[in-house]
Design a protein around this motif. Structure first.
Motif, PDB file in Angstrom:
ATOM      1  N   LEU A 174       0.835  -1.195   0.000  1.00  0.00           N
ATOM      2  CA  LEU A 174       0.000   0.000   0.000  1.00  0.00           C
ATOM      3  C   LEU A 174       0.870   1.247   0.000  1.00  0.00           C
ATOM      4  CD1 LEU A 174      -2.667  -0.938   2.713  1.00  0.00           C
ATOM      5  CD2 LEU A 174      -2.905  -1.108   0.239  1.00  0.00           C
ATOM      6  N   PRO A 175       0.362   2.348  -0.519  1.00  0.00           N
ATOM      7  CA  PRO A 175       1.070   3.619  -0.345  1.00  0.00           C
ATOM      8  C   PRO A 175       1.108   3.984   1.132  1.00  0.00           C
ATOM      9  CG  PRO A 175      -1.106   3.983  -1.269  1.00  0.00           C
ATOM     10  CD  PRO A 175      -0.895   2.502  -1.274  1.00  0.00           C
ATOM     11  N   ARG A 176       1.979   4.910   1.468  1.00  0.00           N
ATOM     12  CA  ARG A 176       2.140   5.290   2.875  1.00  0.00           C
ATOM     13  C   ARG A 176       0.819   5.790   3.455  1.00  0.00           C
ATOM     14  NH1 ARG A 176       6.539   7.998   2.172  1.00  0.00           N
ATOM     15  NH2 ARG A 176       7.899   6.271   2.692  1.00  0.00           N
ATOM     16  N   ARG A 177       0.027   6.482   2.640  1.00  0.00           N
ATOM     17  CA  ARG A 177      -1.307   6.912   3.049  1.00  0.00           C
ATOM     18  C   ARG A 177      -2.324   6.169   2.210  1.00  0.00           C
ATOM     19  NH1 ARG A 177      -3.579  13.166   3.449  1.00  0.00           N
ATOM     20  NH2 ARG A 177      -5.827  12.681   3.449  1.00  0.00           N
ATOM     21  N   ALA A 178      -3.297   5.548   2.862  1.00  0.00           N
ATOM     22  CA  ALA A 178      -4.307   4.774   2.146  1.00  0.00           C
ATOM     23  C   ALA A 178      -5.562   4.679   3.003  1.00  0.00           C
ATOM     24  CB  ALA A 178      -3.781   3.381   1.800  1.00  0.00           C
ATOM     25  N   ALA A 179      -6.629   4.192   2.384  1.00  0.00           N
ATOM     26  CA  ALA A 179      -7.899   3.987   3.090  1.00  0.00           C
ATOM     27  C   ALA A 179      -8.205   2.498   3.144  1.00  0.00           C
ATOM     28  CB  ALA A 179      -9.021   4.738   2.384  1.00  0.00           C
ATOM     29  N   LEU A 180      -8.757   2.056   4.266  1.00  0.00           N
ATOM     30  CA  LEU A 180      -9.144   0.665   4.468  1.00  0.00           C
ATOM     31  C   LEU A 180     -10.627   0.611   4.777  1.00  0.00           C
ATOM     32  CD1 LEU A 180      -6.161  -0.493   6.714  1.00  0.00           C
ATOM     33  CD2 LEU A 180      -6.374  -0.693   4.228  1.00  0.00           C
ATOM     34  N   ARG A 181     -11.231  -0.500   4.392  1.00  0.00           N
ATOM     35  CA  ARG A 181     -12.687  -0.621   4.549  1.00  0.00           C
ATOM     36  C   ARG A 181     -13.050  -2.081   4.771  1.00  0.00           C
ATOM     37  NH1 ARG A 181     -16.968  -0.025  -0.454  1.00  0.00           N
ATOM     38  NH2 ARG A 181     -18.909  -0.234   0.750  1.00  0.00           N
ATOM     39  N   ALA A 182     -14.076  -2.303   5.578  1.00  0.00           N
ATOM     40  CA  ALA A 182     -14.631  -3.637   5.755  1.00  0.00           C
ATOM     41  C   ALA A 182     -16.145  -3.532   5.845  1.00  0.00           C
ATOM     42  CB  ALA A 182     -14.081  -4.308   7.008  1.00  0.00           C
ATOM     43  N   THR A 183     -16.833  -4.472   5.224  1.00  0.00           N
ATOM     44  CA  THR A 183     -18.296  -4.523   5.299  1.00  0.00           C
ATOM     45  C   THR A 183     -18.727  -5.868   5.843  1.00  0.00           C
ATOM     46  OG1 THR A 183     -18.550  -5.375   3.037  1.00  0.00           O
ATOM     47  CG2 THR A 183     -18.503  -2.976   3.316  1.00  0.00           C
ATOM     48  N   LEU A 184     -19.863  -5.859   6.546  1.00  0.00           N
ATOM     49  CA  LEU A 184     -20.445  -7.092   7.064  1.00  0.00           C
ATOM     50  C   LEU A 184     -21.896  -7.157   6.633  1.00  0.00           C
ATOM     51  CD1 LEU A 184     -20.370  -9.643   8.864  1.00  0.00           C
ATOM     52  CD2 LEU A 184     -21.035  -8.172  10.785  1.00  0.00           C
ATOM     53  N   ASP A 185     -22.229  -8.191   5.889  1.00  0.00           N
ATOM     54  CA  ASP A 185     -23.606  -8.490   5.507  1.00  0.00           C
ATOM     55  C   ASP A 185     -24.081  -9.608   6.423  1.00  0.00           C
ATOM     56  OD1 ASP A 185     -25.976  -9.261   4.333  1.00  0.00           O
ATOM     57  OD2 ASP A 185     -25.187  -9.397   2.292  1.00  0.00           O
ATOM     58  N   VAL A 186     -24.907  -9.262   7.411  1.00  0.00           N
ATOM     59  CA  VAL A 186     -25.279 -10.237   8.441  1.00  0.00           C
ATOM     60  C   VAL A 186     -26.201 -11.316   7.906  1.00  0.00           C
ATOM     61  CG1 VAL A 186     -24.961  -8.577  10.306  1.00  0.00           C
ATOM     62  CG2 VAL A 186     -27.221  -8.830   9.251  1.00  0.00           C
ATOM     63  N   ASN A 187     -26.873 -11.060   6.777  1.00  0.00           N
ATOM     64  CA  ASN A 187     -27.764 -12.045   6.154  1.00  0.00           C
ATOM     65  C   ASN A 187     -27.577 -11.928   4.643  1.00  0.00           C
ATOM     66  OD1 ASN A 187     -29.752 -13.710   5.173  1.00  0.00           O
ATOM     67  ND2 ASN A 187     -31.421 -12.795   6.398  1.00  0.00           N
ATOM     68  N   ASN A 188     -26.745 -12.819   4.102  1.00  0.00           N
ATOM     69  CA  ASN A 188     -26.407 -12.717   2.686  1.00  0.00           C
ATOM     70  C   ASN A 188     -27.438 -13.335   1.751  1.00  0.00           C
ATOM     71  OD1 ASN A 188     -25.982 -15.491   2.949  1.00  0.00           O
ATOM     72  ND2 ASN A 188     -23.742 -15.279   3.076  1.00  0.00           N
ATOM     73  N   GLY A 189     -28.563 -13.759   2.315  1.00  0.00           N
ATOM     74  CA  GLY A 189     -29.630 -14.326   1.492  1.00  0.00           C
ATOM     75  C   GLY A 189     -29.440 -15.792   1.195  1.00  0.00           C
ATOM     76  N   SER A 190     -28.334 -16.359   1.671  1.00  0.00           N
ATOM     77  CA  SER A 190     -28.072 -17.783   1.425  1.00  0.00           C
ATOM     78  C   SER A 190     -27.879 -18.527   2.738  1.00  0.00           C
ATOM     79  CB  SER A 190     -26.824 -17.944   0.544  1.00  0.00           C
ATOM     80  OG  SER A 190     -27.001 -17.325  -0.707  1.00  0.00           O
ATOM     81  N   GLY A 191     -28.495 -17.996   3.781  1.00  0.00           N
ATOM     82  CA  GLY A 191     -28.425 -18.665   5.072  1.00  0.00           C
ATOM     83  C   GLY A 191     -27.126 -18.444   5.812  1.00  0.00           C
ATOM     84  N   GLY A 192     -26.407 -17.354   5.487  1.00  0.00           N
ATOM     85  CA  GLY A 192     -25.135 -17.101   6.153  1.00  0.00           C
ATOM     86  C   GLY A 192     -24.818 -15.617   6.196  1.00  0.00           C
TER      87      GLY A 192
END
Length: 917
Positions: A174-192
């Motif tokens: 990564l460059p010295r300055r960067a952005a990080l991200r995480a998402t959580l889908d608690v119900n993905n429509g497939s039982g998980g």
């Protein structure tokens, strides 16, 4: 016209940073020098020069009229900064270094969530570093958290405040300055549920998915905790605090959903401690963190205050020369002692210790512990053997040697005596090796004997009667007792009125341990003395670092280890630890002397494994590690300290500063390529200190050892490095030849006028030593294509009308290394290819013969790629034919060169794969 740059010069008056910018003379520019003068130079002190008005006598340290009287003098800290283009949250890696907003209903997200943070940090830092979250472990108030984990990014969440789930991915470079991200889908429509990890150049995107989304069976949810929302959460167990800058962050309810928290530090005023973000959250910054808009260009010390004046006495000034921390570190600092001598006294259970590293004329062995009398020695050849990696020279027995030492009485609840030894031959008959005197027990003496028949340990009472004994006869254990460096430990443990007496010996190199144990009825007592008597059978025995501990073994098992393990690692001088690990350990051990930040470019590429750490000056030990590894050691700009970026940080760097020769102020004259032999090395011998050597040569080509005109003749060098094994010198020698025969001009000076090109300020402020810069659109009298360099050092001038940077550079090309399965960096070059027939300047079809190696690829998915013929770059769009010659379809003049080429002209990949060290 005056330069509109907010410059600030500060000195530390007592314990307070005090702004003195008003006394810095505008007519004399502030001049800063950092880094090396060229690629081959070692670390040198940074330097800043400026002139202070002293008509008021304020900067005369011995002037009692000065408000700084008694508060400034030798090595007064000084720092210089400019106002940057935006503010940021500065975090110092301390438990009080964070920003916080209280818990609120909007933050109590139990469904889908989206966490984002933009920061400047060491992405590959070891350990677990929380970035943002509502997460307190002590009170089981865990909700959600984003955390760096030794080069990985992990999303953590809890469903009940106690139990946890996480998903993680390894971060790409990564460059010295960067952005990080995480998402959580608690119900993905497939039982998980599904978690995804991303990165971007900034929070403005676009976002790049890292790896593949993590999916787990079962619908989930997030616990509604009472925890506050923190930037750099401080209440997470098994975690370290973030050291770096945070620029902004977001918490969204739902993926790409409603923003419920949006701390943005960029528009904040310097020193702000509380404000409301755009989502209505009120943020506070405690004393351990700060909002700042300063970009530090130098931090150092003023060692002298030379006062000068004109003949009239009306003009008085001080010409200040401030230096970085290495100037002080290099001023008569004593060598660090051996690793055992430094490590053993730190054990809290130590009651007696004799390093036995005394000089040739010593009559005994002193103890660094207060109240412990010297070890009486007779018949020893002092300072005779320095082959143990963790020790300085140790004594060796003559025929008829003795030792005797008194151990202060301790708790009578178990003990341990241990030392390092080398027994050159095993005695044929039972011979005493070491004897321990004991008080408070029926056992008054514990003795270890050795012979070819076995290792014997005896417990005797006050009459000399043997209470218990064992003779250890395992052939492997006997073989390991002599002919190599060992640690011998004699120690006790007890249970149900039974004392167990142990002798164990550990092969320091192989790290194998053997145990002998016997037992008797009675108390363990306390070790009160140690003796040894040595005759002809033990001539040449080397002994050192004899230590006694007030601690029993942790159990009564047959293979129970000694209670203290303080010798571990230090006994062989930490042989085999990586360069980064060694430098980090030294920085912790010598925290009062130096602050060191290490930057690891790729955790999958280990820094060089080092040989034993021998007694030497701290700065030399740090430079030794840097030289062995091939990285760069330099001084920090924002604190009195050092930075080490390992070799991997130089591979395949992103461009930190993109310049154009034709843009005003970006590359003013002079831009002079150096076609010299300053860095040329085509015959390199690398020797492992204490080990073997390896040699590498470039035997053909224009920079080879062949005499002109086939080559340039021999340019040889021989270096001795601290390395772990004899397998290492060959690869290092080949790498040094690769660097030393890179056939490209270097640019000793690349200048930037920031007063004429202010749009470059942000990029320049984000650069550091070793970073990569490019120059597009070079003039026609220079080779075509982008000039690609690493900045190894610079001289910066900032004054009333000038802000310039003259950078010392070296080619970045040799640091572009192969990447597996990469469409450009993963291609192998030909062993030998040439044009089968001449071509015109406009021909788009080439006939190519292969004289060495396999034929060129014809697979449609392998195109396009770049080749070079006679200085002209071409893009190959297709190849036909499986024999030789093959037919290439090409796009001509990619780099602006248009010319004819004769039959036999060499054809190569424009950017071939090269193996990293």
């Amino acid at each position: 016209m005056a330069l509109s740059v907010d410059r600030r010069t500060e000195i530390q008056v007592g314990t307070t940073w005090t702004v003195i910018s008003g006394d810095v003379r505008e007519k004399d520019a502030v001049v800063i020098e950092r880094g090396a003068k060229d690629e081959s130079a070692k670390l040198g002190p940074s330097k800043m020069t400026f002139t202070l008005n002293n008509r008021h006598g304020r900067y005369s340290p011995r002037n009692p009229r000065s408000p700084y009287y008694g508060l400034i003098g030798r090595n007064t800290p000084v720092r210089f900064s400019v106002r940057g283009p935006e503010s940021y949250l500065q975090l110092e890696g301390a438990a009080t270094s964070y920003a916080r907003t209280p818990d609120a209903a909007a933050l109590d997200i139990t469904g889908d969530i989206d966490l984002r943070v933009e920061l400047t940090a060491n992405w590959q830092a070891a350990g677990n570093v929380p970035l943002i979250g509502k997460y307190v472990t002590a009170t089981n108030q865990r909700s959600y958290m984003l955390r760096l984990e030794s080069g990985w990014l992990a999303l953590w969440f809890s469903t009940d405040g106690t139990s946890t789930w996480f998903a993680s991915q390894p971060l790409p470079p990564l460059p010295r300055r960067a952005a990080l991200r995480a998402t959580l889908d608690v119900n993905n429509g497939s039982g998980g549920w599904t978690a995804s990890i991303y990165w971007a150049e900034s929070m403005d995107g676009p976002w790049n998915l890292i790896g593949v989304p993590f999916t787990q069976a079962g619908v989930t949810s997030i616990y509604n905790s009472s925890s506050p929302l923190d930037i750099a959460p401080p209440n997470v167990v098994n975690s370290s605090s973030l050291a770096g800058r945070v620029h902004r962050a977001e918490v969204r309810s739902g993926i790409n959903g409603t923003v419920v928290a949006s701390p943005d530090f960029r528009p904040r005023v310097e020193g702000a401690t509380t404000w409301a973000d755009s989502a209505g959250r009120t943020w506070t910054v405690p004393a351990g963190a700060k909002v700042s808009d300063r970009e530090y260009r130098f931090t150092g010390e003023i060692s002298a205050w030379p006062v000068e004046w004109d003949v009239s006495g009306a003009d008085v000034w001080v010409s200040v020369v401030a230096s970085g921390v290495t100037r002080r570190l290099g001023q008569g600092q004593k060598a660090l002692e051996s690793t055992l001598r430094r490590r053993i006294p730190s054990d809290p259970d130590l009651v007696a210790y004799w390093p036995m590293e005394d000089g040739k004329e010593a009559g005994g062995a002193y103890s660094p512990l207060a109240g412990v009398r010297p070890l009486a020695l007779s018949g020893w050849d002092m300072a005779a053997d320095d082959s143990l990696g963790g020790a300085d020279a140790l004594p060796k027995t003559k025929n008829g040697a003795t030792l005797r030492g008194t151990i202060p009485r301790s708790s009578f609840a178990g003990w341990q005596v241990e030392g390092a030894y080398f027994l050159p031959t095993m005695p044929a008959t039972q011979t005493e090796i070491l004897r321990v005197s004991v008080a408070g027990s029926v056992m008054t003496t514990a003795i270890v004997y050795a012979s070819t028949a076995g290792i014997r340990i005896e417990a005797r009472d006050s009459d000399g009667t043997i209470l218990a004994f064992i003779t250890y006869t395992d052939p492997g254990g006997i073989a390991d007792f002599w002919g190599k460096w060992n640690r011998l430990a004699i120690y006790t443990s007890a249970a149900s009125g039974i004392t167990y007496l142990y002798a164990s010996w550990r092969d320091i190199t192989a790290n194998s341990r053997w145990f002998a144990r016997t037992a008797f009825t009675g108390a363990q007592g306390a070790a009160v003395g140690v003796t040894g008597t040595y005759g002809n059978d033990t001539v040449g025995l080397v002994l050192g670092h004899l230590a006694a501990f007030d601690i029993p073994a942790p159990s009564t098992a047959v293979n129970a280890p000694p209670g203290s393990s303080i010798f571990a690692g230090a006994d062989d001088g930490f042989n085999g630890e990586s360069a980064l690990t060694r430098m980090g350990r030294l920085a912790i051990e010598e925290a009062d002397h130096v602050s060191l930040t290490t930057v690891d470019g790729d955790l999958s590429i280990l820094s060089t494994a080092m040989g034993p750490q021998r007694p030497a000056v701290l700065l030399d030990l740090l430079q030794e590690a840097a030289t062995s590894d091939g990285g760069i050691l330099y001084e920090a700009v924002d604190k009195l300290g050092l930075v080490y970026r390992d070799r991997a940080t130089l591979y395949n760097q992103r461009v930190a500063l993109a310049l154009s020769y034709t843009a005003r102020g970006e590359v003013p004259p002079p831009l002079r390529p150096a076609e010299d032999d300053q860095l040329l090395r085509n015959d390199v011998t690398v020797t492992r200190r204490g080990g073997s050597a390896a040699r590498a040569m470039l035997e053909s080509g224009p920079l080879s050892v062949q005499p002109p005109p086939a080559g340039v003749g021999p340019y040889d060098e021989a270096v001795t490095l601290s390395l772990y094994s004899d397998d290492q010198p060959q690869g290092i020698a080949e790498w040094r030849v690769h660097l030393g025969t890179w056939d490209e001009a270097r640019y000793p000076t690349v200048t930037v006028w920031l007063h004429a090109a202010p749009h470059l300020v942000r990029s320049v402020l984000g650069m550091d030593i070793g970073d990569r810069l490019t120059i597009a659109d070079p003039p026609p009298w220079l080779p075509p294509g982008v000039i690609d360099q690493h900045m190894r050092g610079y001289t910066e001038r900032i004054g009333a009308v000038e802000w310039s940077l003259a950078m010392n550079c070296s080619p970045a090309g040799p640091w572009q290394i192969g990447v597996y399965d990469d469409p450009e960096k993963g291609r192998y070059d030909t062993g030998g290819s040439a044009l089968a027939s001449g071509v015109t300047a406009t021909a788009t079809s080439l006939s190519v013969t292969v004289s060495d190696g396999t034929r060129w690829t014809t697979a449609p998915g392998d195109f396009p790629f770049a080749v070079q013929v006679g200085g002209e770059e071409m893009t190959v769009t297709a190849i036909s034919g499986t024999g030789s010659p093959q037919t290439f379809t090409v796009v001509r003049s990619v780099n602006g060169i248009t010319k004819t080429h004769a039959a036999g002209a060499d054809l190569r990949l424009a950017r071939p794969t090269r193996y990293a060290l």
